[in-house]
Design an enzyme around this catalytic site. Structure first.
Site, PDB file in Angstrom:
ATOM      1  CB  THR A  96     -79.956 -20.288 -72.585  1.00 49.79           C
ATOM      2  OG1 THR A  96     -81.169 -20.268 -73.616  1.00 49.79           O
ATOM      3  CG2 THR A  96     -79.031 -19.302 -73.165  1.00 49.79           C
ATOM      4  CE  LYS A 171     -81.191 -17.907 -76.180  1.00 47.09           C
ATOM      5  NZ  LYS A 171     -82.543 -17.500 -76.514  1.00 47.09           N
ATOM      6  CE  LYS A 246     -78.673 -18.866 -68.644  1.00 51.62           C
ATOM      7  NZ  LYS A 246     -79.726 -19.614 -68.722  1.00 51.62           N
TER       8      LYS A 246
HETATM    9  P1  NAD Z   1     -87.529 -20.339 -64.704  1.00 44.66           P
HETATM   10  O1  NAD Z   1     -86.750 -19.889 -63.598  1.00 44.66           O
HETATM   11  O2  NAD Z   1     -88.978 -19.506 -64.739  1.00 44.66           O
HETATM   12  O3  NAD Z   1     -87.822 -21.929 -64.899  1.00 44.66           O
HETATM   13  C1  NAD Z   1     -86.906 -22.622 -64.315  1.00 44.66           C
HETATM   14  C2  NAD Z   1     -87.721 -23.756 -63.685  1.00 44.66           C
HETATM   15  O4  NAD Z   1     -86.716 -25.045 -63.164  1.00 44.66           O
HETATM   16  C3  NAD Z   1     -88.213 -23.485 -62.365  1.00 44.66           C
HETATM   17  O5  NAD Z   1     -89.800 -23.650 -62.162  1.00 44.66           O
HETATM   18  C4  NAD Z   1     -87.291 -24.089 -61.295  1.00 44.66           C
HETATM   19  O6  NAD Z   1     -88.156 -24.375 -60.117  1.00 44.66           O
HETATM   20  C5  NAD Z   1     -86.972 -25.292 -62.142  1.00 44.66           C
HETATM   21  N1  NAD Z   1     -85.948 -26.077 -61.450  1.00 44.66           N
HETATM   22  C6  NAD Z   1     -84.731 -25.709 -61.109  1.00 44.66           C
HETATM   23  N2  NAD Z   1     -83.830 -26.545 -60.989  1.00 44.66           N
HETATM   24  C7  NAD Z   1     -84.650 -27.727 -60.873  1.00 44.66           C
HETATM   25  C8  NAD Z   1     -84.353 -29.150 -60.928  1.00 44.66           C
HETATM   26  N3  NAD Z   1     -83.052 -29.405 -60.365  1.00 44.66           N
HETATM   27  N4  NAD Z   1     -84.981 -30.103 -61.133  1.00 44.66           N
HETATM   28  C9  NAD Z   1     -86.470 -29.786 -61.462  1.00 44.66           C
HETATM   29  N5  NAD Z   1     -86.690 -28.381 -61.678  1.00 44.66           N
HETATM   30  C10 NAD Z   1     -85.803 -27.418 -61.465  1.00 44.66           C
HETATM   31  O7  NAD Z   1     -86.686 -19.732 -65.949  1.00 44.66           O
HETATM   32  P2  NAD Z   1     -87.318 -19.584 -67.691  1.00 44.66           P
HETATM   33  O8  NAD Z   1     -87.630 -18.232 -67.739  1.00 44.66           O
HETATM   34  O9  NAD Z   1     -88.385 -20.623 -67.872  1.00 44.66           O
HETATM   35  O10 NAD Z   1     -86.051 -19.926 -68.401  1.00 44.66           O
HETATM   36  C11 NAD Z   1     -85.738 -21.467 -68.308  1.00 44.66           C
HETATM   37  C12 NAD Z   1     -84.379 -21.502 -69.620  1.00 44.66           C
HETATM   38  O11 NAD Z   1     -84.927 -20.832 -70.702  1.00 44.66           O
HETATM   39  C13 NAD Z   1     -83.325 -20.548 -69.170  1.00 44.66           C
HETATM   40  O12 NAD Z   1     -82.226 -21.373 -69.395  1.00 44.66           O
HETATM   41  C14 NAD Z   1     -83.537 -19.236 -69.741  1.00 44.66           C
HETATM   42  O13 NAD Z   1     -82.090 -18.792 -70.188  1.00 44.66           O
HETATM   43  C15 NAD Z   1     -84.092 -19.807 -71.270  1.00 44.66           C
HETATM   44  N6  NAD Z   1     -84.800 -18.780 -71.999  1.00 44.66           N
HETATM   45  C16 NAD Z   1     -85.766 -17.869 -71.212  1.00 44.66           C
HETATM   46  C17 NAD Z   1     -86.320 -17.105 -72.309  1.00 44.66           C
HETATM   47  C18 NAD Z   1     -87.403 -16.366 -71.404  1.00 44.66           C
HETATM   48  O14 NAD Z   1     -87.864 -15.181 -71.949  1.00 44.66           O
HETATM   49  N7  NAD Z   1     -87.834 -16.340 -69.932  1.00 44.66           N
HETATM   50  C19 NAD Z   1     -86.299 -16.909 -73.472  1.00 44.66           C
HETATM   51  C20 NAD Z   1     -85.304 -17.731 -74.031  1.00 44.66           C
HETATM   52  C21 NAD Z   1     -84.682 -18.818 -73.185  1.00 44.66           C
END
Ligand code: NAD
Length: 296
Positions: A96, A171, A246
């Protein structure tokens, strides 16, 4: 079956990648955290050291990263995906992020002969695990047609919302409505408490009346009326208040850039910022009812 590079194996990315492995794809994962890549290995995936290596070997690259800057770096930075993917590779960013970054990255990918989609999701970790996410997809029709069967292995509802960036637009509009409606429901229940009206009675009436909405019926912010809602587990997330903030901030940035008037969205962003600032960041977003009650 496709060779898929999956970058970002966090709370959402890991279960999404696991569903692709279960569906028979060859998944090669990348994450800056070794804990995350270890979990992918344990689930039967392969691990690449960098996004550059994974992109050069993949037919499809999927990213699930925290925010716009990460997406910009991973796609457009030195050693990034745009520079290293083979022409014709399908790129799907499920993070997102802001509409502007999504459109910039898509334009850069297009220049390199790559097919790019923004495909943010709704449904949270539960939906990612169960493979029931909703995907809101922006980008060219031929990319969407190619991506649909892969997205269906991670989700249930797949909607093509238009050109590049329109998935992100859908979204943030949806989540702005959700943030506002949650606060509205919280205010209704807090007022009822002050007026001596039982919460179950308010729920029985309003959930069948014109005040009914998803935030009340499926995710009621007070314990009792909807047993599955986070209110019944001390507001354990769910969808954290930090994530809601966010998305509301992204909506405000987009509204300012587009000249749209969104005073309720601005108000919701301000209230969530206060709630997060006072320690609510990791609580479920419906926990804002405690802040509104003045009991945080
Ligand atoms: P998270 O922080 O758990 O996962 C993100 C991952 O990306 C982490 O494991 C991190 O180490 C990795 N990362 C960061 N920079 C990196 C790079 N340069 N190279 C490789 N890996 C890298 O976050 P999440 O909860 O999985 O959310 C991910 C996305 O999904 C976000 O944009 C969030 O807004 C969206 N989202 C989350 C939810 C939710 O309920 N968690 C729901 C809908 C949308």
């Amino acid at each position: 079956m496709a060779r898929i590079g999956f970058i970002g194996l966090g709370n959402m990315g890991l279960p999404m990648a696991q569903n692709l492995i279960k569906a028979g794809h060859q998944v090669e994962g990348v994450d800056v955290s070794q804990g995350a890549t270890d979990k992918l290995k344990a689930a039967g995936g392969a691990v690449a050291e960098t996004a550059k290596i994974a992109a050069a070997r993949a037919d499809v690259v999927i990213t699930m990263l925290p925010a716009g800057q990460h997406v910009r770096d991973v796609y457009l930075g030195a050693g990034g995906i745009a520079e290293n993917a083979n022409a014709g590779t399908l790129l799907i960013d499920c993070s997102t992020i802001d509409v502007e970054t999504a459109r910039d990255v898509a334009a850069a990918a297009d220049e390199k002969g790559l097919l790019m989609l923004d495909a943010p999701v709704s449904g949270g970790v539960g939906g990612a695990t169960a493979g029931t996410l909703t995907f809101m997809v922006g980008g060219p029709e031929r990319a969407f047609v190619r991506a649909e069967s892969i997205l269906r292995q991670m989700g249930k509802t797949i909607v093509h919302a238009g050109g590049a960036g329109n998935g992100q637009a859908a979204k943030i509009c949806n989540n702005m409505i959700l943030g506002i409606s949650m606060i509205a429901v919280c205010e209704g229940f807090v007022l009822a408490e002050k007026l001596g009206l039982d919460k179950q009675k308010l729920f029985d009436i309003a959930s069948k009346s014109s005040g009914s909405c998803w935030s009340m019926v499926n995710y009621c912010p007070v314990p009792g009326p909807v047993p599955a809602s986070p209110a019944n587990r001390d507001y354990q997330a769910g969808f954290t208040a930090a994530m809601m903030l966010k998305d509301l901030a992204l909506a405000q940035d987009a509204a300012n850039a587009a000249g749209a008037t969104t005073p309720m969205g601005a108000g919701a962003a301000a209230l969530f910022r206060l709630y997060v600032g006072q320690g609510g960041a990791q609580k479920d977003f419906s926990g804002i009812v405690n802040f509104i009650r003045g009991a945080n």
